[in-house]
Design an enzyme around this catalytic site. Structure first.
Site, PDB file in Angstrom:
ATOM      1  N   TYR A 133      -4.900  17.900 -14.804  1.00 42.37           N
ATOM      2  CA  TYR A 133      -4.211  16.778 -15.454  1.00 42.37           C
ATOM      3  C   TYR A 133      -4.596  15.458 -14.797  1.00 42.37           C
ATOM      4  O   TYR A 133      -4.750  14.433 -15.447  1.00 42.37           O
ATOM      5  CB  TYR A 133      -2.686  16.938 -15.365  1.00 42.37           C
ATOM      6  CG  TYR A 133      -2.164  18.121 -16.101  1.00 42.37           C
ATOM      7  CD1 TYR A 133      -2.197  18.163 -17.492  1.00 42.37           C
ATOM      8  CD2 TYR A 133      -1.634  19.209 -15.426  1.00 42.37           C
ATOM      9  CE1 TYR A 133      -1.723  19.261 -18.180  1.00 42.37           C
ATOM     10  CE2 TYR A 133      -1.161  20.307 -16.103  1.00 42.37           C
ATOM     11  CZ  TYR A 133      -1.204  20.333 -17.485  1.00 42.37           C
ATOM     12  OH  TYR A 133      -0.734  21.419 -18.152  1.00 42.37           O
TER      13      TYR A 133
ATOM     14  N   CYS B 215       0.551  29.159 -13.444  1.00 43.01           N
ATOM     15  CA  CYS B 215      -0.010  29.808 -14.633  1.00 43.01           C
ATOM     16  C   CYS B 215      -0.791  28.879 -15.534  1.00 43.01           C
ATOM     17  O   CYS B 215      -0.423  28.670 -16.695  1.00 43.01           O
ATOM     18  CB  CYS B 215       1.124  30.438 -15.434  1.00 43.01           C
ATOM     19  SG  CYS B 215       1.828  31.842 -14.609  1.00 43.01           S
ATOM     20  N   GLU B 216      -1.844  28.270 -15.022  1.00 41.92           N
ATOM     21  CA  GLU B 216      -2.713  27.438 -15.847  1.00 41.92           C
ATOM     22  C   GLU B 216      -4.116  27.488 -15.268  1.00 41.92           C
ATOM     23  O   GLU B 216      -4.283  27.488 -14.041  1.00 41.92           O
ATOM     24  CB  GLU B 216      -2.272  25.969 -15.810  1.00 41.92           C
ATOM     25  CG  GLU B 216      -0.874  25.776 -16.278  1.00 41.92           C
ATOM     26  CD  GLU B 216      -0.638  24.391 -16.839  1.00 41.92           C
ATOM     27  OE1 GLU B 216      -1.603  23.647 -17.019  1.00 41.92           O
ATOM     28  OE2 GLU B 216       0.536  24.098 -17.092  1.00 41.92           O
TER      29      GLU B 216
ATOM     30  N   TYR C  23       1.503  11.192  -2.708  1.00 45.82           N
ATOM     31  CA  TYR C  23       1.919  11.694  -4.023  1.00 45.82           C
ATOM     32  C   TYR C  23       1.993  13.225  -4.106  1.00 45.82           C
ATOM     33  O   TYR C  23       2.291  13.748  -5.172  1.00 45.82           O
ATOM     34  CB  TYR C  23       1.014  11.121  -5.146  1.00 45.82           C
ATOM     35  CG  TYR C  23       1.065   9.606  -5.184  1.00 45.82           C
ATOM     36  CD1 TYR C  23       2.167   8.947  -5.716  1.00 45.82           C
ATOM     37  CD2 TYR C  23       0.041   8.829  -4.648  1.00 45.82           C
ATOM     38  CE1 TYR C  23       2.246   7.559  -5.720  1.00 45.82           C
ATOM     39  CE2 TYR C  23       0.108   7.440  -4.645  1.00 45.82           C
ATOM     40  CZ  TYR C  23       1.204   6.810  -5.187  1.00 45.82           C
ATOM     41  OH  TYR C  23       1.285   5.430  -5.188  1.00 45.82           O
TER      42      TYR C  23
ATOM     43  N   PRO D  13       0.822  -1.214   0.000  1.00 45.76           N
ATOM     44  CA  PRO D  13       0.000   0.000   0.000  1.00 45.76           C
ATOM     45  C   PRO D  13       0.856   1.264   0.000  1.00 45.76           C
ATOM     46  O   PRO D  13       1.919   1.306   0.622  1.00 45.76           O
ATOM     47  CB  PRO D  13      -0.801  -0.109   1.307  1.00 45.76           C
ATOM     48  CG  PRO D  13       0.038  -0.984   2.185  1.00 45.76           C
ATOM     49  CD  PRO D  13       0.817  -1.909   1.298  1.00 45.76           C
ATOM     50  N   GLY D  14       0.401   2.258  -0.721  1.00 44.66           N
ATOM     51  CA  GLY D  14       1.041   3.578  -0.692  1.00 44.66           C
ATOM     52  C   GLY D  14       0.011   4.586  -0.248  1.00 44.66           C
ATOM     53  O   GLY D  14      -0.071   4.978   0.916  1.00 44.66           O
ATOM     54  N   ARG D  15      -0.843   4.984  -1.188  1.00 44.52           N
ATOM     55  CA  ARG D  15      -1.852   6.012  -0.951  1.00 44.52           C
ATOM     56  C   ARG D  15      -2.649   5.782   0.347  1.00 44.52           C
ATOM     57  O   ARG D  15      -2.783   6.685   1.170  1.00 44.52           O
ATOM     58  CB  ARG D  15      -2.816   6.009  -2.147  1.00 44.52           C
ATOM     59  CG  ARG D  15      -3.777   7.153  -2.213  1.00 44.52           C
ATOM     60  CD  ARG D  15      -4.724   6.956  -3.390  1.00 44.52           C
ATOM     61  NE  ARG D  15      -4.063   6.858  -4.675  1.00 44.52           N
ATOM     62  CZ  ARG D  15      -3.699   7.898  -5.440  1.00 44.52           C
ATOM     63  NH1 ARG D  15      -3.972   9.124  -5.053  1.00 44.52           N
ATOM     64  NH2 ARG D  15      -3.088   7.703  -6.586  1.00 44.52           N
TER      65      ARG D  15
HETATM   66  C1  PLP Z   1       4.018  -1.883  -8.109  1.00 44.44           C
HETATM   67  C2  PLP Z   1       3.283  -0.919  -7.269  1.00 44.44           C
HETATM   68  N1  PLP Z   1       3.023  -1.239  -5.989  1.00 44.44           N
HETATM   69  C3  PLP Z   1       2.367  -0.375  -5.173  1.00 44.44           C
HETATM   70  C4  PLP Z   1       1.936   0.846  -5.624  1.00 44.44           C
HETATM   71  C5  PLP Z   1       1.212   1.750  -4.668  1.00 44.44           C
HETATM   72  O1  PLP Z   1      -0.072   2.015  -5.078  1.00 44.44           O
HETATM   73  P1  PLP Z   1      -1.052   2.856  -4.156  1.00 44.44           P
HETATM   74  O2  PLP Z   1      -0.363   4.108  -3.780  1.00 44.44           O
HETATM   75  O3  PLP Z   1      -2.232   3.084  -4.993  1.00 44.44           O
HETATM   76  O4  PLP Z   1      -1.366   1.999  -2.956  1.00 44.44           O
HETATM   77  C6  PLP Z   1       2.176   1.203  -6.955  1.00 44.44           C
HETATM   78  C7  PLP Z   1       1.705   2.515  -7.455  1.00 44.44           C
HETATM   79  O5  PLP Z   1       1.852   2.906  -8.560  1.00 44.44           O
HETATM   80  C8  PLP Z   1       2.874   0.297  -7.798  1.00 44.44           C
HETATM   81  O6  PLP Z   1       3.137   0.616  -9.068  1.00 44.44           O
END
Ligand code: PLP
Length: 418
Positions: A322, A348-349, A377, A281-283
């Protein structure tokens, strides 16, 4: 019924209002944080971030012992966050040499690092090998050949495969569909497994996949597990990241617990009993920990009312048109309520827009504004558009605020010129 403003549901848990109505995050008054560090500033509730890391780690361990959680460090790459995640017992996922360098600088044990990427250079592979990175995800036949040729010892690897599922999210952040640039199709995976097993140095632990990001339902994850199950029996299945978060009131992602239930149920149904389930997990790990603080610079009355702050695309690229992600916001000293404004940045957009129809209570120049759900992010994609100085990262914990990344300076803008 509670009269707590709804916007607080998007802030780090534990966020409260002081007696005078001002916002308090990690025990720190946001007006004080802005006074000390200026604006824009990424303000991280350190305890909330640690709690979320443990929620994932303990939640997965209790449902499928022996599995593991890796922090997808692309979502918030700074050494303080790498260190925090490692302290909470998470493995670390890096995509490329830059993230590897940061993880190592933070003191992360290389054995717990997973390196992936669809276009890893020889230099990056070599750095990973020299550093002793625990697991390398091979993305195709080329990786297999190059990595095997440079090794003089055994190296654990995973094979990235494309499960061929629809992530039901934005196209730019979908990765698990047929035709994706990441990994090999299920049709090619069998030959790659054979090739890997025939190499001298590569020890194939299992499969890796990632279907996309900001996914608001469990279906794509469980479908992906089912899709790869037919490829054979492996010790490890790394199913990537992707769980979505609640940026706005009408988004209702699965909870971490619902997500883990769905994954582990699918693993029980389709994968070998003793296989380890890895997630990245990241987000969903970092988004809610962080609030970005801005100063309102100008208010243009009319239809619509434009409220412009001292940041924008340069510190929140996902909010730009974007990427199109809507963010909510509130004034720090008059929280919740108010009438709708067009909340815009200073780059500037016309696409430099946090959101339309954001209710703010009588915004005036000089007011402090907080945008929640900005841990994922935002720091990653921060840039110097229009010569913007990228914001500091400030950890707030038990009433103490400390900068872990400083703000860019104007000298930084000139530092690379020769
Ligand atoms: C291989 C891989 N693992 C994990 C992640 C993390 O994804 P998220 O931030 O949506 O949890 C990504 C995000 O691009 C990824 O490419």
């Amino acid at each position: 019924m509670s009269d707590r403003p709804a916007v607080l549901e998007l802030f780090p848990d534990g966020t409260r209002l002081a007696d005078d109505g001002g916002l308090v995050v990690g025990g720190c008054r946001l007006t004080d944080v802005a006074g000390e560090f200026g604006t824009p500033t990424f303000c991280v509730d350190e305890a909330a971030l640690r709690r979320q890391a443990r929620r994932f780690a303990d939640g997965l361990e209790s449902r499928r012992p022996g599995s593991h959680v890796a922090f997808a460090s692309k979502s918030f790459p700074c050494t303080a966050v790498y260190r925090l995640m490692a302290e909470e017992g998470l493995a670390i996922d890096v995509a490329g040499a830059g993230e590897l360098v940061m993880a190592l600088a933070a003191g992360v044990d290389p054995a717990t690092i997973v390196l992936h990427g669809n276009a890893k250079t020889d230099d990056e592979l070599r750095r990973a090998v020299v550093a002793g990175v625990g697991t390398i995800v091979v993305d195709g036949f080329d990786d297999i050949r190059r990595l095997d040729a440079m090794l003089t010892r055994r190296q654990n690897v995973l094979l990235r495969v494309i499960p061929g599922v629809d992530a039901r999210t934005q196209a730019a952040i979908s990765t698990g569909h047929l035709g994706s640039k990441f990994g090999l199709s299920l049709a090619d995976a069998g030959a790659a497994v054979e090739r890997l097993r025939a190499t001298e140095h590569l020890n194939l632990l299992g499969l890796h996949l990632h279907v996309g990001s900001q996914i608001l339902q469990t279906g794509p994850f469980t479908e992906a597990i089912e899709a790869v199950a037919g490829l054979g029996t492996f010790a490890v299945y790394d199913v990537g990241g992707g769980l979505g978060v609640r940026y706005t009131y009408d988004e209702h992602p699965p909870t971490v617990e619902e997500y883990l239930d769905a994954l582990t149920d699918a693993a029980r149904s389709h994968l070998p009993d003793d296989a380890q389930l890895w997630i990245e997990p990241g987000r969903s790990l970092v988004a809610q920990s962080t609030v970005t603080l801005y100063r309102v610079v100008t208010v243009k009355a009319g239809t619509p009312v434009f409220v412009a702050v001292d940041g924008g695309i340069a510190d929140n690229f996902e909010a730009s048109t974007y990427m199109g992600q809507r963010f909510e916001a509130t004034l720090v000293e008059r929280v919740g309520g108010g009438s709708p404004v067009e909340l815009v940045g200073r780059q500037c957009e016309s696409g430099d827009l946090f959101a339309s129809d954001v209710p703010l209570r009588d915004a005036r120049p000089g007011d402090l504004l907080a945008v929640p759900m900005t841990g994922a992010y935002s720091h990653t994609l921060a840039n110097n558009y229009n010569g913007a100085l990228r914001p500091p990262v400030v950890f707030c914990s038990e009433g103490t605020a400390r900068a872990v990344v400083r703000r860019d300076t104007y000298d930084d803008l000139l530092a690379r010129d020769l």
